[in-house]
Design an enzyme around this catalytic site. Structure first.
Site, PDB file in Angstrom:
ATOM      1  N   ARG A  81     -22.522  -2.256  28.741  1.00 13.88           N
ATOM      2  CA  ARG A  81     -21.692  -3.344  28.119  1.00 13.88           C
ATOM      3  C   ARG A  81     -21.839  -2.954  26.537  1.00 13.88           C
ATOM      4  NH1 ARG A  81     -24.264  -7.043  31.666  1.00 13.88           N
ATOM      5  NH2 ARG A  81     -22.845  -7.441  33.194  1.00 13.88           N
ATOM      6  N   LYS A 112     -10.150   0.231  18.022  1.00 13.38           N
ATOM      7  CA  LYS A 112      -9.459   0.276  19.303  1.00 13.38           C
ATOM      8  C   LYS A 112      -9.908   1.535  20.149  1.00 13.38           C
ATOM      9  CE  LYS A 112      -4.922  -2.151  18.453  1.00 13.38           C
ATOM     10  NZ  LYS A 112      -3.505  -1.936  18.142  1.00 13.38           N
ATOM     11  N   GLU A 129       1.354   9.065  11.081  1.00 11.85           N
ATOM     12  CA  GLU A 129       0.687   7.954  10.686  1.00 11.85           C
ATOM     13  C   GLU A 129       0.237   7.798   9.192  1.00 11.85           C
ATOM     14  OE1 GLU A 129       0.371   5.596  12.815  1.00 11.85           O
ATOM     15  OE2 GLU A 129      -0.079   6.333  14.854  1.00 11.85           O
ATOM     16  N   LYS A 165      -5.705   1.139   6.710  1.00 15.83           N
ATOM     17  CA  LYS A 165      -6.228   0.829   7.960  1.00 15.83           C
ATOM     18  C   LYS A 165      -7.353  -0.312   7.928  1.00 15.83           C
ATOM     19  CE  LYS A 165      -6.485   1.309  12.474  1.00 15.83           C
ATOM     20  NZ  LYS A 165      -6.402   2.216  13.834  1.00 15.83           N
ATOM     21  N   GLU A 191      -6.234  -8.289  16.218  1.00 17.49           N
ATOM     22  CA  GLU A 191      -4.789  -8.188  16.070  1.00 17.49           C
ATOM     23  C   GLU A 191      -4.097  -9.382  16.485  1.00 17.49           C
ATOM     24  OE1 GLU A 191      -3.385  -5.058  18.734  1.00 17.49           O
ATOM     25  OE2 GLU A 191      -1.839  -4.349  17.216  1.00 17.49           O
ATOM     26  N   ARG A 206      -2.864  -7.323  11.537  1.00 15.04           N
ATOM     27  CA  ARG A 206      -2.982  -5.968  12.016  1.00 15.04           C
ATOM     28  C   ARG A 206      -1.852  -5.558  12.920  1.00 15.04           C
ATOM     29  NH1 ARG A 206      -8.267  -3.488  15.034  1.00 15.04           N
ATOM     30  NH2 ARG A 206      -7.476  -1.332  15.345  1.00 15.04           N
ATOM     31  N   ASN A 259       1.229  -1.325  13.896  1.00 18.71           N
ATOM     32  CA  ASN A 259       1.945  -0.873  14.831  1.00 18.71           C
ATOM     33  C   ASN A 259       3.393  -0.495  14.408  1.00 18.71           C
ATOM     34  OD1 ASN A 259       2.414  -1.453  18.221  1.00 18.71           O
ATOM     35  ND2 ASN A 259       0.343  -1.166  17.515  1.00 18.71           N
ATOM     36  N   HIS A 297       5.505   1.704  16.456  1.00 19.06           N
ATOM     37  CA  HIS A 297       4.921   2.089  17.713  1.00 19.06           C
ATOM     38  C   HIS A 297       5.611   1.486  18.970  1.00 19.06           C
ATOM     39  CE1 HIS A 297       1.924   3.782  15.148  1.00 19.06           C
ATOM     40  NE2 HIS A 297       1.060   3.791  16.218  1.00 19.06           N
ATOM     41  N   HIS A 318       5.766   4.581  21.456  1.00 20.57           N
ATOM     42  CA  HIS A 318       5.018   4.483  22.712  1.00 20.57           C
ATOM     43  C   HIS A 318       6.024   4.640  24.010  1.00 20.57           C
ATOM     44  CE1 HIS A 318       0.867   2.387  21.177  1.00 20.57           C
ATOM     45  NE2 HIS A 318       1.056   3.487  20.977  1.00 20.57           N
ATOM     46  N   HIS A 345       1.847  11.979  19.767  1.00 25.00           N
ATOM     47  CA  HIS A 345       1.795  10.376  19.187  1.00 25.00           C
ATOM     48  C   HIS A 345       2.406  10.336  17.772  1.00 25.00           C
ATOM     49  CE1 HIS A 345       0.602   6.331  18.996  1.00 25.00           C
ATOM     50  NE2 HIS A 345       0.124   6.520  17.616  1.00 25.00           N
TER      51      HIS A 345
HETATM   52  N1  LIG Z   1      -7.618   3.894  18.486  1.00 22.87           N
HETATM   53  C1  LIG Z   1      -6.686   3.771  17.529  1.00 22.87           C
HETATM   54  O1  LIG Z   1      -6.651   2.898  16.746  1.00 22.87           O
HETATM   55  C2  LIG Z   1      -5.533   4.948  17.626  1.00 22.87           C
HETATM   56  C3  LIG Z   1      -4.874   5.057  16.447  1.00 22.87           C
HETATM   57  C4  LIG Z   1      -3.963   5.982  16.171  1.00 22.87           C
HETATM   58  C5  LIG Z   1      -3.810   6.924  17.430  1.00 22.87           C
HETATM   59  N2  LIG Z   1      -4.736   6.776  18.516  1.00 22.87           N
HETATM   60  C6  LIG Z   1      -4.460   7.507  19.836  1.00 22.87           C
HETATM   61  O2  LIG Z   1      -4.933   8.704  19.543  1.00 22.87           O
HETATM   62  C7  LIG Z   1      -4.112   9.727  20.158  1.00 22.87           C
HETATM   63  C8  LIG Z   1      -3.569  10.877  19.097  1.00 22.87           C
HETATM   64  O3  LIG Z   1      -4.549  11.373  18.574  1.00 22.87           O
HETATM   65  P1  LIG Z   1      -4.160  13.109  18.106  1.00 22.87           P
HETATM   66  O4  LIG Z   1      -2.843  13.341  17.550  1.00 22.87           O
HETATM   67  O5  LIG Z   1      -5.486  13.446  17.336  1.00 22.87           O
HETATM   68  O6  LIG Z   1      -3.926  13.735  19.390  1.00 22.87           O
HETATM   69  P2  LIG Z   1      -5.228  14.500  20.478  1.00 22.87           P
HETATM   70  O7  LIG Z   1      -6.424  13.817  20.700  1.00 22.87           O
HETATM   71  O8  LIG Z   1      -4.324  14.712  21.603  1.00 22.87           O
HETATM   72  O9  LIG Z   1      -5.265  15.923  19.764  1.00 22.87           O
HETATM   73  C9  LIG Z   1      -4.271  16.533  19.614  1.00 22.87           C
HETATM   74  C10 LIG Z   1      -4.596  18.107  19.929  1.00 22.87           C
HETATM   75  O10 LIG Z   1      -5.168  18.543  18.848  1.00 22.87           O
HETATM   76  C11 LIG Z   1      -6.446  19.105  19.279  1.00 22.87           C
HETATM   77  N3  LIG Z   1      -7.407  19.249  18.189  1.00 22.87           N
HETATM   78  C12 LIG Z   1      -7.779  18.050  17.724  1.00 22.87           C
HETATM   79  N4  LIG Z   1      -8.950  18.222  16.639  1.00 22.87           N
HETATM   80  C13 LIG Z   1      -8.722  19.619  16.489  1.00 22.87           C
HETATM   81  C14 LIG Z   1      -9.389  20.746  15.734  1.00 22.87           C
HETATM   82  N5  LIG Z   1     -10.016  20.400  14.626  1.00 22.87           N
HETATM   83  N6  LIG Z   1      -8.935  22.087  15.663  1.00 22.87           N
HETATM   84  C15 LIG Z   1      -8.394  22.399  17.172  1.00 22.87           C
HETATM   85  N7  LIG Z   1      -7.654  21.590  17.629  1.00 22.87           N
HETATM   86  C16 LIG Z   1      -7.912  20.219  17.715  1.00 22.87           C
HETATM   87  C17 LIG Z   1      -6.555  18.243  20.815  1.00 22.87           C
HETATM   88  O11 LIG Z   1      -7.504  19.267  21.321  1.00 22.87           O
HETATM   89  C18 LIG Z   1      -5.156  18.240  21.382  1.00 22.87           C
HETATM   90  O12 LIG Z   1      -4.975  19.293  21.828  1.00 22.87           O
HETATM   91  C19 LIG Z   1      -3.372   9.051  20.875  1.00 22.87           C
HETATM   92  O13 LIG Z   1      -3.834   9.022  22.106  1.00 22.87           O
HETATM   93  C20 LIG Z   1      -3.252   7.794  20.185  1.00 22.87           C
HETATM   94  O14 LIG Z   1      -2.740   6.682  21.244  1.00 22.87           O
HETATM   95  C21 LIG Z   1      -5.680   5.834  18.503  1.00 22.87           C
HETATM   96  O1  LIG Z   2      -5.031   0.271  14.862  1.00 21.57           O
HETATM   97  C1  LIG Z   2      -4.075  -0.511  15.126  1.00 21.57           C
HETATM   98  O2  LIG Z   2      -4.007  -1.555  15.362  1.00 21.57           O
HETATM   99  C2  LIG Z   2      -2.737   0.196  15.229  1.00 21.57           C
HETATM  100  O3  LIG Z   2      -1.740  -0.187  15.761  1.00 21.57           O
HETATM  101  C3  LIG Z   2      -2.792   1.666  14.864  1.00 21.57           C
HETATM  102  C4  LIG Z   2      -1.840   2.427  15.619  1.00 21.57           C
HETATM  103  O4  LIG Z   2      -1.353   3.291  15.008  1.00 21.57           O
HETATM  104  C5  LIG Z   2      -2.570   3.375  16.888  1.00 21.57           C
HETATM  105  O5  LIG Z   2      -1.485   3.959  17.492  1.00 21.57           O
HETATM  106  C6  LIG Z   2      -2.945   2.569  17.998  1.00 21.57           C
HETATM  107  O6  LIG Z   2      -3.432   3.264  18.986  1.00 21.57           O
HETATM  108  C7  LIG Z   2      -1.853   1.593  18.760  1.00 21.57           C
HETATM  109  O7  LIG Z   2      -2.607   0.873  19.652  1.00 21.57           O
HETATM  110  P1  LIG Z   2      -1.940  -0.117  20.679  1.00 21.57           P
HETATM  111  O8  LIG Z   2      -2.484  -1.146  20.636  1.00 21.57           O
HETATM  112  O9  LIG Z   2      -0.297  -0.304  20.157  1.00 21.57           O
HETATM  113  O10 LIG Z   2      -1.761   0.630  21.944  1.00 21.57           O
END
Ligand SMILES: NC(=O)c1ccc[n+]([C@@H]2O[C@H](COP(=O)([O-])OP(=O)(O)OC[C@H]3O[C@@H](n4cnc5c(N)ncnc54)[C@H](O)[C@@H]3O)[C@@H](O)[C@H]2O)c1
Ligand SMILES: O=C(O)C(=O)C[C@@H](O)[C@H](O)[C@H](O)COP(=O)(O)O
Length: 552
Positions: free
Chosen positions: A302, A324, A366, A417, A427, A431, A435, A438, A442, A454
């Protein structure tokens, strides 16, 4: 040294860094070394005081007592913090005075760097003994040093925003490390329901891992993808040197790693390897990897301590901050997860050296989003440097003029952010503006079976959101055209023709912002003014789709 807005830089004179720490830690020696490397001044509080009182500190102590000395010290420090712009080393006891602590707090709040130079007790005691002239060590010097260390260490930790270990390093290497670590952007995240944490952006940020993890964990699971092996090797070495037992966990790349099956594999491993509630998880990689690692941290027993180490531009500016975490399901993106705050975020610019160009550019999607919804200066920087950004080359990045530009973009985007997350972690309203782009983005990712990245999907999603805002009478045409133009100049896509309207519409109804049968979008009234666009006219929803498609 720290990056601040052009305004802030001009507004105030203040030290580039203030060094605190125990007697004998090397504050003066390393402070001087730093100042020489940076070509700026150096001041030592004890020396300033001796000049002001016209006698040595031990003599002053003997004649007037400690209280009188602390008062002179307080005045000297307060004056210097407001008038000197070099490296400033304080006496070991200075932060014990409440007014000095307040002054340091204020300095740090305004972007100053207070470095706690950690001492190796044996080395520091030896140096303090050799140096002499320290009234606080009268009597059994080593025992006094240890007693003072126990009192002061928590206070130093409280006032410092940079903690540096330099054990076993040459003075030059130690000073270089201190410069690197103070040259970071720091964004503080705090708010209702959030345990405060810092996002650190800079070369060498991974060095903070032990301090963010703290003394609680014995075992640390280092979750990463193969693609960042070089950086996970460095993280593992830092963790092992600090005494943690490290379990290296490699997960499938990108969205293939963001599944409940991968999480399940890790839960089993943590169980087999005896991970307890006081142990910790470090996620190192792109956003997909850190989303998954955060989800495992949120769910294992947890919730265990989690440190987020983003390695892609997109993960640094967005996925790292705000808590998130989650996995995808066959029905859609991020449908299962939790809001789980990390103990810290370490965005080490060195990790960008291996980032491929197309993945860097994806991250600009982004970055631009944050400009559109809140910080127009981001858009100006993107416009001014579009060609260089588009030509990003990891191999030359650290020595290129692009580095400070990217560092500023990351810090500004993380601030956008943090602004939303601090006010509305779960959210409920504000917040949702993060999005922007998105709802449509998405749907593209899903319909393209995650072959579309993405950030690219969000870029097209922003074009869609801008068109929809225009069609519903909220946004002027020139801003829509500007959206196309800027994204295009950055090398981001602005159109998509991968599926029919009905499929897209069905997925937009499954978006987490939707309520019942009502579609909800984030729209734009003008740059910097997003709004909730609830239940828009159905004709406009379709027409915006046609406009985005016609460009393809
Ligand atoms: N939690 C949140 O608030 C939030 C916000 C935005 C996006 N996201 C999520 O994040 C993901 C997108 O992130 P992303 O664009 O980093 O994608 P990703 O994690 O798929 O990375 C993109 C590619 O780059 C490679 N990579 C990453 N860093 C590297 C480095 N330093 N050197 C070489 N290769 C590298 C990875 O292995 C992958 O192949 C999505 O799943 C999206 O939903 C989450
Ligand atoms: O952090 C947030 O809140 C966002 O919406 C940031 C987005 O850029 C990001 O892609 C996030 O992963 C989207 O989340 P979701 O709740 O729409 O799935």
């Amino acid at each position: 040294m720290a990056r601040h807005s052009r305004h802030e830089m001009a507004a105030r004179r203040r030290p580039a860094a203030v060094i605190v720490g125990m007697m004998g830690a090397g504050k003066t020696r390393l402070g001087k070394e730093m100042s020489q490397m940076l070509g700026i001044g150096f001041a030592d509080a004890d020396q300033q005081i001796e000049e002001a009182i016209g006698m040595s500190i031990p003599k002053y102590f003997a004649r007037h007592g400690e209280a009188a000395f602390r008062e002179v010290e307080r005045r000297t420090v307060a004056e210097t913090l407001g008038s000197f712009d070099g490296i400033y080393a304080l006496g070991g006891g200075a932060p014990m005075t409440p007014a000095v602590r307040e002054a340091l707090h204020d300095y740090a709040e305004h972007g100053g760097r207070v470095i706690y130079l950690l001492a190796d007790p044996a080395e520091a005691m030896e140096r303090a003994r050799r140096g002499g002239g320290r009234p606080m060590l009268d009597g059994d010097a080593d025992a006094r040093w240890m007693a003072l260390y126990e009192q002061r260490d928590p206070v130093y930790r409280q006032v410092a925003n940079v903690i540096v270990r330099t054990h076993g390093m040459t003075p030059k290497a130690a000073a270089r490390k201190m410069i690197e670590m103070t040259n970071e952007g720091i964004v503080h995240v705090d708010g209702a329901g959030i345990e405060p944490y810092d996002v650190r952006i800079g070369e060498g940020a991974l060095n903070h891992l032990p301090d963010v993890l703290g003394a609680g964990p014995v075992r640390v699971a280092l979750i990463h993808t193969q693609s960042v092996q070089r950086h996970s090797d460095r993280a593992r070495a830092i963790l092992r040197k600090a005494g943690y037992q490290v379990s290296d966990i490699v997960i499938p790349d990108a969205e293939a790693g963001k599944t409940v099956q991968v999480a399940d594999g890790i839960w089993q491993r943590l169980g087999n390897e005896g991970f307890t509630r006081s142990d910790a998880i470090v996620g190192l990689g792109g956003g997909a990897c850190t989303d998954l690692a955060g989800f495992v941290a949120a769910t294992w027993m947890r919730g265990v301590r989690y440190v987020n180490c983003p390695t892609s531009l997109l993960a640094m500016v967005d996925a790292s901050t705000g808590g998130k975490t989650g996995v995808n399901t066959p029905q859609g993106k991020n449908l299962v997860g939790s809001f789980y705050t990390p103990a810290g975020v370490l965005a080490d610019l060195r990790t960008l050296t291996s980032l491929p160009n197309d993945i860097f550019i994806e991250g600009l999607g982004e970055v631009a989003k944050s400009g559109f919804i809140r910080d127009p200066e981001i858009l100006t920087i993107l416009e001014d440097h579009a060609d260089e950004l588009r030509a990003f080359d990891g191999e030359t990045f650290l020595d290129s003029p692009l580095k400070p530009v990217v560092a500023e973009l990351i810090e500004r985007t993380v601030r956008v952010k943090a602004h939303h997350v601090c006010a509305d972690l779960k959210e409920a309203g504000l917040r949702e503006f993060l999005n922007y782009g998105h709802t449509f983005g998405h749907a593209i990712e899903q319909l393209e079976h995650f072959r579309w990245r993405h950030g690219n999907a969000v870029a097209v999603g922003m074009v869609y959101a801008a068109e929809l805002s225009n069609l519903t009478g909220h946004l002027d045409r020139p801003t829509v055209e500007y959206t196309y133009d800027l994204l295009d100049r950055l090398g981001l896509p602005t159109s998509w023709n991968g599926a029919g309207f009905d499929e897209v519409l069905a997925l937009m109804h499954r978006d987490k912002k939707a309520r019942g049968n009502t579609l909800r979008f984030v729209g734009l009234e003008e740059i910097g003014r997003p709004f909730h666009l609830d239940d828009p006219d159905q004709q406009a929803v379709r027409e915006a789709f046609e406009r985005v498609r016609q460009q393809a």
